[in-house]
Design a protein around this motif. Sequence first.
Motif, PDB file in Angstrom:
ATOM      1  N   GLY A  91      -2.241  -9.065 -13.471  1.00  0.00           N
ATOM      2  CA  GLY A  91      -2.205 -10.050 -14.116  1.00  0.00           C
ATOM      3  C   GLY A  91      -1.078 -10.699 -13.323  1.00  0.00           C
ATOM      4  O   GLY A  91      -0.405 -12.051 -13.688  1.00  0.00           O
ATOM      5  N   VAL A  92      -0.851 -10.981 -11.934  1.00  0.00           N
ATOM      6  CA  VAL A  92      -0.783 -11.660 -11.080  1.00  0.00           C
ATOM      7  C   VAL A  92      -1.625 -12.919 -10.823  1.00  0.00           C
ATOM      8  O   VAL A  92      -2.971 -12.739 -10.962  1.00  0.00           O
ATOM      9  CB  VAL A  92      -0.119 -11.149  -9.516  1.00  0.00           C
ATOM     10  N   ARG A  93      -0.480 -13.737 -10.918  1.00  0.00           N
ATOM     11  CA  ARG A  93      -1.221 -15.801 -10.377  1.00  0.00           C
ATOM     12  C   ARG A  93      -0.876 -16.135  -8.940  1.00  0.00           C
ATOM     13  O   ARG A  93       0.765 -16.080  -9.068  1.00  0.00           O
ATOM     14  CB  ARG A  93      -1.405 -16.304 -11.541  1.00  0.00           C
ATOM     15  N   ILE A  94      -1.794 -17.294  -7.784  1.00  0.00           N
ATOM     16  CA  ILE A  94      -1.018 -17.371  -7.615  1.00  0.00           C
ATOM     17  C   ILE A  94      -1.242 -19.073  -7.331  1.00  0.00           C
ATOM     18  O   ILE A  94      -2.619 -19.085  -7.034  1.00  0.00           O
ATOM     19  CB  ILE A  94      -1.706 -16.736  -5.821  1.00  0.00           C
ATOM     20  N   SER A  95      -0.235 -19.255  -7.368  1.00  0.00           N
ATOM     21  CA  SER A  95      -0.969 -20.760  -7.442  1.00  0.00           C
ATOM     22  C   SER A  95      -0.713 -21.611  -6.504  1.00  0.00           C
ATOM     23  O   SER A  95       0.371 -21.815  -5.973  1.00  0.00           O
ATOM     24  CB  SER A  95       0.161 -21.757  -8.746  1.00  0.00           C
ATOM     25  N   GLN A  96      -1.627 -23.219  -6.212  1.00  0.00           N
ATOM     26  CA  GLN A  96      -1.506 -23.178  -5.294  1.00  0.00           C
ATOM     27  C   GLN A  96      -2.808 -25.265  -4.846  1.00  0.00           C
ATOM     28  O   GLN A  96      -2.810 -25.107  -5.486  1.00  0.00           O
ATOM     29  CB  GLN A  96      -1.292 -22.710  -3.684  1.00  0.00           C
ATOM     30  N   ILE A  97      -1.879 -25.695  -4.249  1.00  0.00           N
ATOM     31  CA  ILE A  97      -2.608 -26.601  -3.530  1.00  0.00           C
ATOM     32  C   ILE A  97      -3.695 -26.492  -2.057  1.00  0.00           C
ATOM     33  O   ILE A  97      -2.853 -26.500  -1.612  1.00  0.00           O
ATOM     34  CB  ILE A  97      -2.398 -28.549  -3.615  1.00  0.00           C
ATOM     35  N   LEU A  98      -4.239 -27.058  -2.048  1.00  0.00           N
ATOM     36  CA  LEU A  98      -5.576 -26.732  -0.493  1.00  0.00           C
ATOM     37  C   LEU A  98      -5.069 -25.175  -0.231  1.00  0.00           C
ATOM     38  O   LEU A  98      -4.465 -25.697   1.070  1.00  0.00           O
ATOM     39  CB  LEU A  98      -4.779 -28.479   0.021  1.00  0.00           C
ATOM     40  N   PRO A  99      -5.384 -24.616  -0.776  1.00  0.00           N
ATOM     41  CA  PRO A  99      -5.665 -23.244   0.189  1.00  0.00           C
ATOM     42  C   PRO A  99      -6.665 -23.140   1.560  1.00  0.00           C
ATOM     43  O   PRO A  99      -7.508 -24.076   1.195  1.00  0.00           O
ATOM     44  CB  PRO A  99      -5.826 -22.175  -0.393  1.00  0.00           C
ATOM     45  N   LEU A 100      -6.482 -22.723   2.941  1.00  0.00           N
ATOM     46  CA  LEU A 100      -6.530 -22.969   4.251  1.00  0.00           C
ATOM     47  C   LEU A 100      -7.792 -21.687   4.601  1.00  0.00           C
ATOM     48  O   LEU A 100      -8.827 -22.360   4.934  1.00  0.00           O
ATOM     49  CB  LEU A 100      -5.853 -23.851   5.266  1.00  0.00           C
ATOM     50  N   HIS A 158      -6.046  -8.397 -11.363  1.00  0.00           N
ATOM     51  CA  HIS A 158      -5.206  -8.056 -10.349  1.00  0.00           C
ATOM     52  C   HIS A 158      -4.466  -8.672  -9.860  1.00  0.00           C
ATOM     53  O   HIS A 158      -3.334  -8.860 -10.496  1.00  0.00           O
ATOM     54  CB  HIS A 158      -5.545  -7.280  -9.364  1.00  0.00           C
ATOM     55  N   ILE A 159      -4.812 -10.268  -9.072  1.00  0.00           N
ATOM     56  CA  ILE A 159      -4.477 -11.219  -8.282  1.00  0.00           C
ATOM     57  C   ILE A 159      -6.098 -12.621  -8.716  1.00  0.00           C
ATOM     58  O   ILE A 159      -6.690 -12.201  -8.094  1.00  0.00           O
ATOM     59  CB  ILE A 159      -4.518 -10.850  -6.856  1.00  0.00           C
ATOM     60  N   ARG A 160      -5.261 -13.005  -9.720  1.00  0.00           N
ATOM     61  CA  ARG A 160      -5.963 -14.986 -10.072  1.00  0.00           C
ATOM     62  C   ARG A 160      -5.390 -16.045  -9.431  1.00  0.00           C
ATOM     63  O   ARG A 160      -4.230 -16.346  -8.800  1.00  0.00           O
ATOM     64  CB  ARG A 160      -5.873 -14.738 -11.235  1.00  0.00           C
ATOM     65  N   HIS A 161      -6.424 -16.658  -8.770  1.00  0.00           N
ATOM     66  CA  HIS A 161      -5.916 -18.139  -7.511  1.00  0.00           C
ATOM     67  C   HIS A 161      -6.335 -18.781  -9.131  1.00  0.00           C
ATOM     68  O   HIS A 161      -6.682 -19.094  -9.859  1.00  0.00           O
ATOM     69  CB  HIS A 161      -7.342 -18.402  -6.760  1.00  0.00           C
ATOM     70  N   ASP A 162      -4.556 -20.221  -9.030  1.00  0.00           N
ATOM     71  CA  ASP A 162      -4.521 -21.087 -10.064  1.00  0.00           C
ATOM     72  C   ASP A 162      -4.832 -21.950  -9.323  1.00  0.00           C
ATOM     73  O   ASP A 162      -4.163 -22.460  -8.261  1.00  0.00           O
ATOM     74  CB  ASP A 162      -3.380 -20.908 -10.997  1.00  0.00           C
ATOM     75  N   ALA A 163      -5.779 -22.701  -8.916  1.00  0.00           N
ATOM     76  CA  ALA A 163      -5.448 -24.258  -8.044  1.00  0.00           C
ATOM     77  C   ALA A 163      -5.286 -24.865  -8.510  1.00  0.00           C
ATOM     78  O   ALA A 163      -5.550 -25.906  -9.916  1.00  0.00           O
ATOM     79  CB  ALA A 163      -7.545 -24.179  -7.739  1.00  0.00           C
TER      80      ALA A 163
END
Length: 431
Positions: free
Chosen positions: A52-61, A74-79
């Motif tokens: 249930g971990v989330r990673i929030s970010q603008i514009l991953p490179l 497990h880990i989800r990206h929130d854009a």
Amino acid sequence: MSVQSLYQAKRMSAADAIQVVRDGDTIVVPTGVGEPPALLTALSEVRRNYRGVRISQILPLRKYGYIDPETVDHIRHDAYFFGGATRPGGQEGWIDYVPAYFSELPMLIKRGLTPADVVFSLASPMDEHGYFSLSLAPDYTMAAVEKARAIVLEVNPNVPFANGDCHVHVSQIAALTESSDPLLEVGLPKIGPVQEAIGGYVAEMIPDGATLQIGYGGIPDAVVMQLTHKRDLGIHTEMIGDGIMSLVEAGVVTNQRKNIHRGKMLATFALGSKKLYDFMHRNKALEMHPVDFTNDPHLAGQNDNLHCINATMQIDFMGQCGSESLGPKPYSGTGGQADFVRAANRSNGGKAFIVLPSTAKDDTISRIVPTLTPGTHVTTSKNDINYVVTEHGVAQLRGKTAKQRCAALIAIAHPNFREELRAAAKKLNLL
């Protein structure tokens, strides 16, 4: 305890530093180059240990291992904004999206409307007073620093120590790791004759003494290339790149005619070359600030002659801009376009330019359309739009009637589509 002792006490491997993350946490990561590769790689390697971990970010490179449809539980990206690494996942639905104006992301974090439990960020080496600079992207990250339970820094000697509101003290952090890899460099976009023509129209309308906000892309950079004969330009932008640096080197940026922060360039994130990052280091003429400062329409709009250049993908007869999706399919994000359109509209003598090639797909599709493709996300509204520029000319829409707007837009559409667009306008009772 001295700042050097604190530093040593918190220094550890990336694998140990990520132990601060708990199940259910949201990790906030800065925009673009500010992302910490060693920390995100270490987290990716053990992603199946989390839930249930989330990673929030603008514009991953970079496409890290955690950007994986098989491990989203497990880990989800929130854009906050999609880039090449996350766009496929956004379009397929296993990466989620947070709609928001760039300027308001810090407020959403501070008020707890979007979570921020942990911060992972690249940082400059610590100065003698115990401060690190999050120079590459203080954006929404500084708000997350205030809110988060744990701050983890990846300290890299290639990160510039910039001035502004972008500093974190060693006493604030939970852990740090060290890396020395070169920073990711992003080259200038390709500029062709269409981009050059659009850039020429815009550059002609920018007076000496104007303050500029310039987005990323071939057209904004084509504008920059045609401003080297101007005088006393100022910079109040969200992104600083090599184009702006080239104007400084040409001697046309002095910032002396700005109404606020005279003598200073302001930005909230950097995207460019090693030369740009070196240029930022302890540069007294540049300050990096959070995005609720740089992109605040009221603050930016206090500069007279604020000229803002941003791109869109599609515009309809009313002037609505679809700049972030292809129909309902997400492509990028809201970013700061609407922030700066509104800022320029507030500015005395300001101009907000929306730029776009008149066609797509080898001249087979008109980007000027009667109505936006169904499901398109509207980025700039019909009430905010002002100047629209294609390679065929300039349409000034603000204050104009619906019929006047329609006629002006058809006049700058590609000639191959004008009759078709006129016929559609007549059916809509706009001609």
